[in-house]
Scaffold this motif. Structure first.
Motif, PDB file in Angstrom:
ATOM      1  N   VAL A 102     -17.306  14.681  21.706  1.00 30.62           N
ATOM      2  CA  VAL A 102     -18.005  14.494  22.971  1.00 30.62           C
ATOM      3  C   VAL A 102     -17.654  13.117  23.520  1.00 30.62           C
ATOM      4  CG1 VAL A 102     -20.273  14.307  24.079  1.00 30.62           C
ATOM      5  CG2 VAL A 102     -19.904  16.007  22.267  1.00 30.62           C
ATOM      6  N   VAL A 103     -17.322  13.084  24.808  1.00 30.97           N
ATOM      7  CA  VAL A 103     -16.943  11.836  25.471  1.00 30.97           C
ATOM      8  C   VAL A 103     -17.650  11.780  26.825  1.00 30.97           C
ATOM      9  CG1 VAL A 103     -15.034  10.482  26.408  1.00 30.97           C
ATOM     10  CG2 VAL A 103     -14.662  11.908  24.381  1.00 30.97           C
ATOM     11  N   GLY A 104     -18.436  10.726  27.042  1.00 35.32           N
ATOM     12  CA  GLY A 104     -19.078  10.505  28.335  1.00 35.32           C
ATOM     13  C   GLY A 104     -18.266   9.502  29.138  1.00 35.32           C
ATOM     14  N   VAL A 105     -18.216   9.695  30.463  1.00 32.06           N
ATOM     15  CA  VAL A 105     -17.433   8.808  31.332  1.00 32.06           C
ATOM     16  C   VAL A 105     -18.258   8.446  32.562  1.00 32.06           C
ATOM     17  CG1 VAL A 105     -15.316   8.537  32.686  1.00 32.06           C
ATOM     18  CG2 VAL A 105     -15.296  10.010  30.657  1.00 32.06           C
ATOM     19  N   SER A 106     -18.344   7.155  32.838  1.00 31.10           N
ATOM     20  CA  SER A 106     -18.928   6.707  34.111  1.00 31.10           C
ATOM     21  C   SER A 106     -18.234   5.418  34.537  1.00 31.10           C
ATOM     22  CB  SER A 106     -20.448   6.482  33.993  1.00 31.10           C
ATOM     23  OG  SER A 106     -20.724   5.220  33.427  1.00 31.10           O
ATOM     24  N   GLY A 107     -18.558   4.948  35.713  1.00 27.49           N
ATOM     25  CA  GLY A 107     -17.955   3.730  36.242  1.00 27.49           C
ATOM     26  C   GLY A 107     -18.603   2.461  35.731  1.00 27.49           C
ATOM     27  N   ASP A 108     -19.548   2.591  34.807  1.00 26.35           N
ATOM     28  CA  ASP A 108     -20.210   1.415  34.259  1.00 26.35           C
ATOM     29  C   ASP A 108     -19.266   0.615  33.369  1.00 26.35           C
ATOM     30  OD1 ASP A 108     -23.076   1.708  35.164  1.00 26.35           O
ATOM     31  OD2 ASP A 108     -22.811   3.641  34.162  1.00 26.35           O
ATOM     32  N   SER A 109     -19.618  -0.623  33.112  1.00 27.85           N
ATOM     33  CA  SER A 109     -18.791  -1.520  32.301  1.00 27.85           C
ATOM     34  C   SER A 109     -18.912  -1.198  30.814  1.00 27.85           C
ATOM     35  CB  SER A 109     -19.229  -2.975  32.534  1.00 27.85           C
ATOM     36  OG  SER A 109     -20.531  -3.169  31.991  1.00 27.85           O
ATOM     37  N   VAL A 110     -18.006  -1.763  30.046  1.00 23.37           N
ATOM     38  CA  VAL A 110     -18.048  -1.633  28.590  1.00 23.37           C
ATOM     39  C   VAL A 110     -19.386  -2.167  28.070  1.00 23.37           C
ATOM     40  CG1 VAL A 110     -17.016  -2.490  26.441  1.00 23.37           C
ATOM     41  CG2 VAL A 110     -15.540  -1.702  28.304  1.00 23.37           C
TER      42      VAL A 110
END
Length: 153
Positions: free
Chosen positions: A67-75
């Motif tokens: 499972v991999v989540g992706v958003s434009g938030d920073s590390v």
């Protein structure tokens, strides 16, 4: 336009919540990938969605899925979000929206809110499910159902 159902995903790289480089090529041929795009860390819907995936994470793992989540938030934001909610899976920082463009995940609400979309990619790298809904509650269930179908075949 982005990737469509039946397309093979292109190799991509991104940085996860621990500052490690995530390479899709490390998983193709080995794992089913569940990649879900969400608007923002620590918002009610996105937290619910992440916790839904967290609560069924062991089952995804047993079925051979990552499972991999992706958003434009920073590390840094991802690191805090993962720690706060005990998320055991990878969160990728997509600050430049490169992954959103690659997958064709559109913005909603007059272009103001990043879209919420979930992809299931089989071991060969082919997109076998694409689910687009701003309602966070059905993403994990639909992804799990598809992963179970793949694991049985």
């Amino acid at each position: 336009m982005g990737l469509q159902l039946g397309d093979n995903i292109s190799d991509f790289k991104s940085i996860d919540q621990n500052g490690t480089i995530f390479k899709s090529e490390d998983y193709i041929g080995k794992n089913i990938l569940v990649i879900y795009f969400y608007p923002k860390d620590n918002t009610p819907g996105c937290t619910k969605e992440a916790c839904d995936f967290r609560d069924e994470y062991q089952l995804f793992e047993e079925l051979g899925a990552k499972v991999v989540g992706v958003s434009g938030d920073s590390v840094a934001s991802h690191k805090k979000f993962a720690k706060r909610h005990k998320l055991p899976f990878t969160l990728l920082a997509d600050k430049n929206r490169k992954l959103r463009r690659l997958f064709g995940v559109e913005t909603n609400l007059f272009g103001l809110l990043p879209g919420r979309e979930t992809f299931v990619i089989d071991k060969s790298g082919k997109i076998v499910m694409r689910f687009n809904s701003m309602n966070a509650k059905n993403h994990m269930k639909k992804a799990l159902k598809k992963v179970e179908e793949i694991a049985k075949s």
